[in-house]
Design an enzyme around this catalytic site. Sequence first.
Site, mmCIF file in Angstrom:
data_model
loop_
_atom_site.group_PDB
_atom_site.id
_atom_site.type_symbol
_atom_site.label_atom_id
_atom_site.label_comp_id
_atom_site.label_asym_id
_atom_site.label_seq_id
_atom_site.Cartn_x
_atom_site.Cartn_y
_atom_site.Cartn_z
ATOM 1 N N VAL A 53 0.856 -1.181 0.000
ATOM 2 C CA VAL A 53 0.000 0.000 0.000
ATOM 3 C C VAL A 53 0.893 1.232 0.000
ATOM 4 O O VAL A 53 1.703 1.414 0.907
ATOM 5 C CB VAL A 53 -0.938 0.023 1.233
ATOM 6 C CG1 VAL A 53 -1.837 1.244 1.193
ATOM 7 C CG2 VAL A 53 -1.755 -1.247 1.316
ATOM 8 N N TYR A 54 0.723 2.051 -1.018
ATOM 9 C CA TYR A 54 1.550 3.250 -1.177
ATOM 10 C C TYR A 54 1.560 4.082 0.103
ATOM 11 O O TYR A 54 0.530 4.422 0.661
ATOM 12 C CB TYR A 54 1.021 4.098 -2.338
ATOM 13 C CG TYR A 54 1.790 5.383 -2.538
ATOM 14 C CD1 TYR A 54 3.007 5.363 -3.215
ATOM 15 C CD2 TYR A 54 1.330 6.587 -2.048
ATOM 16 C CE1 TYR A 54 3.727 6.527 -3.399
ATOM 17 C CE2 TYR A 54 2.040 7.761 -2.219
ATOM 18 C CZ TYR A 54 3.245 7.727 -2.897
ATOM 19 O OH TYR A 54 3.967 8.880 -3.075
ATOM 20 N N GLY A 55 2.758 4.406 0.553
ATOM 21 C CA GLY A 55 2.920 5.286 1.699
ATOM 22 C C GLY A 55 2.684 4.639 3.048
ATOM 23 O O GLY A 55 2.899 5.270 4.076
ATOM 24 N N GLY A 61 6.784 8.714 -3.514
ATOM 25 C CA GLY A 61 7.376 9.271 -4.722
ATOM 26 C C GLY A 61 8.262 8.266 -5.415
ATOM 27 O O GLY A 61 7.838 7.137 -5.692
#
Length: 86
Positions: A53-55, A61
Site C-alpha cells: 500500500v503506497y505510503g 514518490g
Amino acid sequence: MSNIIITGKDLTLEQIAAICRGHAKIELAEEAKQNIIESRKVVDDLVAEEKVVYGITTGFGKFSDVAISKDECRQLQKNLIMSHSC
C-alpha cells in the site's frame, strides 16, 4: 465560548478561526473517536498482512517501489508527520 466538537464532517472556517485565534476548546465526538479507531485497525491489518500500500508499506514518490518492513512502518509514518510539521 463553548467547546467545538470535532465530528470529522462539519468543521467550518469560523470554527477553525475560533480555535486558532480565539483559543476555543475542542473535543472529539464519540463517532469521530470510533472512526479513528476503525481507520487505525485498517492500517494495522494492512501492515500485519504485509499488503503493498503506497505510503504505508512502501516509500513515497520515487521510493514507491521500495517495500517497508513491518518494523519500519511506524518509523516511516513518524518521519512523514515530522517532515510535514517542519
